[in-house]
Write an enzyme that holds these catalytic residues in place. Structure first.
Site, short mmCIF file in Angstrom:
data_model
loop_
_atom_site.label_atom_id
_atom_site.label_comp_id
_atom_site.label_asym_id
_atom_site.label_seq_id
_atom_site.Cartn_x
_atom_site.Cartn_y
_atom_site.Cartn_z
N LYS A 86 -11.63 -1.08 -3.40
CA LYS A 86 -10.43 -1.82 -3.84
C LYS A 86 -10.04 -2.82 -2.77
O LYS A 86 -9.78 -2.44 -1.62
CB LYS A 86 -9.26 -0.83 -4.01
CG LYS A 86 -9.08 -0.25 -5.38
CD LYS A 86 -8.00 0.81 -5.35
CE LYS A 86 -6.65 0.33 -5.83
NZ LYS A 86 -5.63 1.41 -5.69
O1 G3P Z 1 -2.34 2.00 -6.48
C1 G3P Z 1 -1.52 0.95 -6.88
C2 G3P Z 1 -0.44 1.30 -7.81
O2 G3P Z 1 -0.80 2.35 -8.62
C3 G3P Z 1 0.87 1.46 -7.17
O3 G3P Z 1 1.74 2.19 -7.95
O4 G3P Z 1 3.72 3.55 -8.28
O5 G3P Z 1 3.34 2.47 -6.05
O6 G3P Z 1 3.97 1.10 -8.02
P1 G3P Z 1 3.28 2.32 -7.55
#
Ligand code: G3P
Length: 225
Positions: A86
């Site tokens: 990633k």
């Molecule tokens: O991994 C990236 C993404 O899933 C982040 O999620 O919950 O931190 O907005 P969040």
């Protein structure tokens, strides 16, 4: 739509994999940081839970292209086949994506807030992009619509690329993307549990059990009748 786990809690991953049809998982540096200071050990444990055949998306940390490439090599070396590297969709990230994709590595463009970031990732050789649905919503834009636009970019340009939508905070966001035919959604444990966390569902199942037991006896099932 494939369902992935966006978490690094070993017990939770084990529990969710036991219950649900899980196709793999993802983490990011913030998720890893929640579980101590030995990310390689943690990631290797997670890899063994998923097995070699499931996709696992693991993020680079460096902020310059050469550092991202070095991180990517190490990620693929430590975590093996079916690990996607990633890389944030920033200018240095596209440079790293081009190099890693040319070497044959599988790449996911992450930190995607706009369709044009996704477009640049696709042209740079990324297999997946990870748009952040809820974070986009919280900026006052429509996260689901951004993902749909990215899917249209894939379809209308014939890119051999896919979307792993991320950053979900409710089931409706997941449902809308599932109905649109998005390849994958990566969700935290609570979001996955909430797909069926509905009192009406449990009430219906409890009633079936109670009715049956009333007729044939407590604890009786089809197997032990
Ligand atoms: O991994 C990236 C993404 O899933 C982040 O999620 O919950 O931190 O907005 P969040």
């Amino acid at each position: 739509m494939k369902l992935l786990i966006d978490d690094a809690n070993i017990e939770e991953i084990r529990r969710l994999m036991d219950l649900y049809p899980i196709s793999g998982g993802s983490t990011n540096p913030s998720i890893l940081a929640k579980y101590g200071n030995d990310p390689w050990n943690l990631l290797k444990q997670i890899r063994s839970l998923y097995g070699d055949h499931r996709d696992m998306h693991v993020q680079t940390i460096a902020t310059d292209a050469q550092g991202m490439i070095d991180d990517g090599h190490r990620i693929a070396e430590e975590l093996g086949k079916n690990t996607l590297i990633k890389i944030p969709c920033i200018p240095e990230g596209f440079k790293a994506m081009k190099a890693l994709a040319k070497e044959g590595y599988r790449v996911t463009g992450t930190a995607v807030y706009t369709p044009l970031q996704a477009y640049l990732a696709f042209e740079s050789g990324a297999e997946y992009v990870a748009p952040y649905v809820d974070r986009i919503d919280n900026m006052g834009f429509d996260g689901v619509q951004v993902v749909k636009t990215i899917q249209d970019i894939i379809d209308n340009n014939g890119y051999p690329c896919k979307i792993m939508a991320a950053s979900f905070k409710n089931s409706q966001q997941v449902l809308e993307l599932c109905a649109y035919g998005i390849d994958s959604a990566t969700c935290g444990p609570a979001i996955i549990d909430n797909f069926t966390n509905n009192a009406a569902i449990q009430t219906a199942v409890d009633k079936f059990t109670a009715d049956f037991e009333k007729a044939v006896g407590k604890g009786k099932t089809m197997a032990n009748l």
